[in-house]
Write a protein that holds these residues in place. Structure first.
Motif, PDB file in Angstrom:
ATOM      1  N   ILE A  29       0.815  -1.212   0.000  1.00  0.00           N
ATOM      2  CA  ILE A  29       0.000   0.000   0.000  1.00  0.00           C
ATOM      3  C   ILE A  29       0.857   1.276   0.000  1.00  0.00           C
ATOM      4  N   GLU A  30       2.031   1.243   0.617  1.00  0.00           N
ATOM      5  CA  GLU A  30       2.871   2.439   0.602  1.00  0.00           C
ATOM      6  C   GLU A  30       3.332   2.742  -0.826  1.00  0.00           C
ATOM      7  N   ARG A  31       3.812   1.738  -1.523  1.00  0.00           N
ATOM      8  CA  ARG A  31       4.273   1.917  -2.909  1.00  0.00           C
ATOM      9  C   ARG A  31       3.116   2.345  -3.803  1.00  0.00           C
ATOM     10  N   SER A  32       1.993   1.647  -3.688  1.00  0.00           N
ATOM     11  CA  SER A  32       0.837   1.980  -4.533  1.00  0.00           C
ATOM     12  C   SER A  32       0.242   3.328  -4.156  1.00  0.00           C
ATOM     13  N   GLY A  33       0.215   3.647  -2.870  1.00  0.00           N
ATOM     14  CA  GLY A  33      -0.295   4.948  -2.443  1.00  0.00           C
ATOM     15  C   GLY A  33       0.522   6.084  -3.034  1.00  0.00           C
ATOM     16  N   ALA A  34       1.839   5.950  -3.033  1.00  0.00           N
ATOM     17  CA  ALA A  34       2.700   6.981  -3.616  1.00  0.00           C
ATOM     18  C   ALA A  34       2.439   7.098  -5.117  1.00  0.00           C
ATOM     19  N   PHE A  35       2.282   5.974  -5.796  1.00  0.00           N
ATOM     20  CA  PHE A  35       1.999   5.988  -7.229  1.00  0.00           C
ATOM     21  C   PHE A  35       0.671   6.684  -7.507  1.00  0.00           C
ATOM     22  N   ASP A  75      -1.168   8.640  -5.506  1.00  0.00           N
ATOM     23  CA  ASP A  75      -1.157  10.043  -5.083  1.00  0.00           C
ATOM     24  C   ASP A  75      -0.662  10.922  -6.234  1.00  0.00           C
ATOM     25  N   ALA A  76       0.422  10.508  -6.870  1.00  0.00           N
ATOM     26  CA  ALA A  76       1.023  11.292  -7.950  1.00  0.00           C
ATOM     27  C   ALA A  76       0.198  11.229  -9.232  1.00  0.00           C
ATOM     28  N   ALA A  77      -0.125  10.023  -9.681  1.00  0.00           N
ATOM     29  CA  ALA A  77      -0.810   9.858 -10.972  1.00  0.00           C
ATOM     30  C   ALA A  77      -2.218  10.441 -10.938  1.00  0.00           C
ATOM     31  N   LEU A  78      -2.983  10.129  -9.905  1.00  0.00           N
ATOM     32  CA  LEU A  78      -4.349  10.655  -9.823  1.00  0.00           C
ATOM     33  C   LEU A  78      -4.349  12.119  -9.419  1.00  0.00           C
ATOM     34  N   GLY A  79      -3.360  12.528  -8.624  1.00  0.00           N
ATOM     35  CA  GLY A  79      -3.230  13.941  -8.274  1.00  0.00           C
ATOM     36  C   GLY A  79      -3.045  14.809  -9.508  1.00  0.00           C
ATOM     37  N   ALA A  80      -2.347  14.284 -10.502  1.00  0.00           N
ATOM     38  CA  ALA A  80      -2.143  15.020 -11.757  1.00  0.00           C
ATOM     39  C   ALA A  80      -3.453  15.256 -12.498  1.00  0.00           C
ATOM     40  N   LEU A  81      -4.453  14.440 -12.204  1.00  0.00           N
ATOM     41  CA  LEU A  81      -5.770  14.580 -12.837  1.00  0.00           C
ATOM     42  C   LEU A  81      -6.747  15.382 -11.980  1.00  0.00           C
ATOM     43  N   GLY A  82      -6.291  15.833 -10.815  1.00  0.00           N
ATOM     44  CA  GLY A  82      -7.154  16.614  -9.934  1.00  0.00           C
ATOM     45  C   GLY A  82      -7.894  15.784  -8.906  1.00  0.00           C
ATOM     46  N   ALA A 133       3.334  11.355 -17.075  1.00  0.00           N
ATOM     47  CA  ALA A 133       4.653  11.650 -16.513  1.00  0.00           C
ATOM     48  C   ALA A 133       4.741  11.255 -15.044  1.00  0.00           C
ATOM     49  N   ALA A 134       3.702  11.575 -14.269  1.00  0.00           N
ATOM     50  CA  ALA A 134       3.704  11.238 -12.841  1.00  0.00           C
ATOM     51  C   ALA A 134       3.668   9.726 -12.636  1.00  0.00           C
ATOM     52  N   GLY A 135       2.895   9.036 -13.453  1.00  0.00           N
ATOM     53  CA  GLY A 135       2.839   7.580 -13.354  1.00  0.00           C
ATOM     54  C   GLY A 135       4.193   6.949 -13.604  1.00  0.00           C
ATOM     55  N   LEU A 136       4.869   7.380 -14.664  1.00  0.00           N
ATOM     56  CA  LEU A 136       6.185   6.816 -14.985  1.00  0.00           C
ATOM     57  C   LEU A 136       7.224   7.171 -13.929  1.00  0.00           C
ATOM     58  N   ALA A 137       7.143   8.375 -13.381  1.00  0.00           N
ATOM     59  CA  ALA A 137       8.110   8.819 -12.375  1.00  0.00           C
ATOM     60  C   ALA A 137       7.909   8.149 -11.022  1.00  0.00           C
ATOM     61  N   ASN A 138       6.771   7.467 -10.842  1.00  0.00           N
ATOM     62  CA  ASN A 138       6.455   6.862  -9.543  1.00  0.00           C
ATOM     63  C   ASN A 138       6.241   5.359  -9.627  1.00  0.00           C
ATOM     64  N   LEU A 186      -3.941   1.316 -16.727  1.00  0.00           N
ATOM     65  CA  LEU A 186      -4.654   2.557 -16.443  1.00  0.00           C
ATOM     66  C   LEU A 186      -4.633   3.453 -17.668  1.00  0.00           C
ATOM     67  N   GLU A 187      -5.662   4.282 -17.769  1.00  0.00           N
ATOM     68  CA  GLU A 187      -5.771   5.235 -18.867  1.00  0.00           C
ATOM     69  C   GLU A 187      -6.267   6.554 -18.302  1.00  0.00           C
ATOM     70  N   ALA A 188      -5.774   7.658 -18.845  1.00  0.00           N
ATOM     71  CA  ALA A 188      -6.341   8.977 -18.593  1.00  0.00           C
ATOM     72  C   ALA A 188      -6.853   9.472 -19.935  1.00  0.00           C
ATOM     73  N   PHE A 189      -8.088   9.990 -19.947  1.00  0.00           N
ATOM     74  CA  PHE A 189      -8.751  10.371 -21.180  1.00  0.00           C
ATOM     75  C   PHE A 189      -9.310  11.779 -21.094  1.00  0.00           C
ATOM     76  N   PHE A 190      -9.109  12.551 -22.166  1.00  0.00           N
ATOM     77  CA  PHE A 190      -9.712  13.880 -22.313  1.00  0.00           C
ATOM     78  C   PHE A 190     -10.354  13.939 -23.679  1.00  0.00           C
TER      79      PHE A 190
END
Length: 125
Positions: free
Chosen positions: A12-18, A20-27, A81-86, A117-121
């Motif tokens: 959960i620590e590793r996934s939480g950090a991932f 936090d960053a990836a979903l945080g980038a989406l708001g 970018a956040a996903g790859l960096a984390n 995972l996918e982010a879509f706009f």
């Protein structure tokens, strides 16, 4: 249709950090955290991540993936970018996906446990 979705992860620590960053980038943000469980969303937790003794084994050919809505192309780019960096892995860089639509802008990342995972706009017409 769905109120929420939950996934099991190994750490959960590793996934939480991932997430936090990836979903945080989406708001989206971590709105709940208790024990080995965290919940993400905009107004209420809708995507839950929990440490599990037996998470679903990763299978890239299963067709399973989770698509998160983004508010802009920049948000999609930041998610990627956040996903790859984390600890995430590339599964398709940001860009228009003409096979879906000329207005479909997306990026694809694989999380540390193998979830796709996918982010879509949706670009304006």
């Amino acid at each position: 249709m769905f109120d929420h979705i939950s996934i099991g992860v190994k750490n959960i620590e590793r996934s939480g950090a991932f997430y936090d960053a990836a979903l945080g980038a989406l708001g989206y943000e971590r709105l709940s955290s208790f024990g080995n469980t965290v919940g993400y969303g905009a107004e209420k937790p809708a995507f839950w991540v929990m440490e599990a003794e037996h998470p679903v084994p990763a299978d890239r050919e299963s067709g399973l993936h989770f698509c998160f809505t983004a508010t802009s192309e920049e948000a999609v780019n930041s998610f990627y970018a956040a996903g790859l960096a984390n600890g995430g892995e590339d599964n398709g860089p940001p860009g228009v996906r003409p096979e879906y639509s000329q207005f479909y802008y997306a990026a694809f990342v694989i999380d540390p446990d193998g979830y796709r995972l996918e982010a879509f706009f949706r670009k304006p017409e």
